[in-house]
Scaffold this active site. Sequence first.
Site, short mmCIF file in Angstrom:
data_model
loop_
_atom_site.label_atom_id
_atom_site.label_comp_id
_atom_site.label_asym_id
_atom_site.label_seq_id
_atom_site.Cartn_x
_atom_site.Cartn_y
_atom_site.Cartn_z
N GLU A 163 0.78 -1.24 0.00
CA GLU A 163 0.00 0.00 0.00
C GLU A 163 0.81 1.29 0.00
O GLU A 163 0.75 2.07 0.97
CB GLU A 163 -0.96 0.01 1.19
CG GLU A 163 -1.93 -1.13 1.19
CD GLU A 163 -3.08 -0.95 2.17
OE1 GLU A 163 -2.96 -0.12 3.08
OE2 GLU A 163 -4.10 -1.63 2.01
N GLU A 358 -5.22 -8.58 0.69
CA GLU A 358 -5.96 -8.28 1.93
C GLU A 358 -7.42 -8.06 1.62
O GLU A 358 -7.75 -7.44 0.59
CB GLU A 358 -5.44 -6.99 2.60
CG GLU A 358 -4.15 -7.14 3.34
CD GLU A 358 -3.68 -5.82 3.96
OE1 GLU A 358 -4.52 -4.98 4.32
OE2 GLU A 358 -2.45 -5.66 4.06
C1 BGC Z 1 -3.26 -2.35 5.79
C2 BGC Z 1 -3.32 -3.12 7.10
C3 BGC Z 1 -4.48 -2.60 7.93
C4 BGC Z 1 -5.76 -2.92 7.19
C5 BGC Z 1 -7.02 -2.45 7.88
C6 BGC Z 1 -4.61 -2.08 5.19
O1 BGC Z 1 -4.69 -0.72 4.88
O2 BGC Z 1 -2.39 -2.96 4.90
O3 BGC Z 1 -2.09 -2.99 7.73
O4 BGC Z 1 -4.51 -3.13 9.20
O5 BGC Z 1 -5.74 -2.30 5.91
O6 BGC Z 1 -7.04 -1.09 8.05
#
Ligand code: BGC
Length: 453
Positions: A163, A358
């Site tokens: 990110e 993610e």
């Molecule tokens: C990040 C994580 C974060 C998740 C939830 C992403 O932006 O890579 O580190 O915990 O989202 O906010």
Amino acid sequence: MGFGKDFQWGAATSAYQVEGAAFEDGKGWNIWDVFCKEEGKIFGGHTGDVACDHYHRFREDVGLMKELGLKAYRFSINWARILPAGTGTVNEAGIDFYNNLIDALCEAGIEPFITLYHWELPYELYKKGGWMNGEIADWFGEYAALVAERFSDRVKYYFTLNEPQCFIGLSYLEGVHAPGLKAPVRDTFQMAHNVLKSHGMAVRMLREHARQEIFVGYAPTGTMSYPDSSRPEDIEAARQHLFGMPEDPGSWTWNVSWWSDPVFFGEYPKDALDRFRDYLPEIRKEDMKLISQSIDFYGQNIYNGNRIRMGKDGNPEKVTRYEGFPKTALDWPVTPECLYWGPKFLYERYKSPIYITENGLSCHDVISMDSKVHDPNRIDFLARYLKCLKQSAEDGTDIRGYFQWSLMDNFEWHSGYAERFGLVYVDYRSQERIIKDSGYWYRDLIRGNGGEL
Ligand code: BGC
């Protein structure tokens, strides 16, 4: 196509968010170690000093992963744990920790996926200018080479950066993440260019130093765009919106193409070059060559999206959400369609296999009177999102893996421990772990390779 038989069902974490042991065994400081000590920056004054104490409890955590039936685990290396000053002297105790973790994963039959940079910039490098200093591509390259030399006999999969939109935007424009600065827009474009060069250098160094064939990708983020209807003009509007650039220089980092076009096409988006010309650093041909080293897959973090239609003026427009629109505990909208259209649009444009690096949500999870953690909202969310992902794969998007965020509750950056994203509940008073209902649900889903979605 659908989910192939080797589909990588996984979960993800990052070093600072779970490891703890922030000042142990020779680890150097990073910018979060410093930032969390600043009053008023983090909810409740929380820090990642102890976090989930994963540094000491990783064996138990790998046991949990095994119980969940994970096929893959994505974690990040804490740069200053293995190179306390960012470059130079290696901290063997840090190397041992990751070696032990990797060994435990391999023993459990779980494929390790390493992220090189999930926001843990060594403080010593920050003092030399961090991302502003053009030398950072070499520093990051040295770090990547070390990771490859020490771990690539067992680890085949790598993501360079997590990110960049956030670790430049939230950290240097909005100032809410470490190091908490509000830099001039011009500086942030310079940093971004150095970030992309560092990505390219890492790809090169990982491959040069790898001890077997490895596969390298990248893990940017973005709010996806999905069409309001199946009309071709709405689909086109959503596509244009996804790859468009914001008008406002103060929020320029929130986009896909500035961060991904250079990596895949070797050039910045032309309209944006024009729009932001007053802020740009020198961009050399050889920089673009370095940035566009070929990579093996596209990782994308996806949490939500905007519904888009073609406006009467021929420009994409956002459809306003109705009152009471579903949202997560963190107030993020619940928009499962983003896991159908996001990967599809990205695959069409960049033609690279996709990993969802993610996806997940924070819920108001509690330990119930029966000592279990019931999280029906998470199950409902994941089922809806994964159903869309499956449909996307069936309609031809080449999707190789999915990493749920997160394996366990952890330090949620400036929200501290107030938000719970895990499949596993962490009681921070005792460090007890409890698999949530969603964890068992995910285990069953993995067993059936998503068949029941
Ligand atoms: C990040 C994580 C974060 C998740 C939830 C992403 O932006 O890579 O580190 O915990 O989202 O906010």
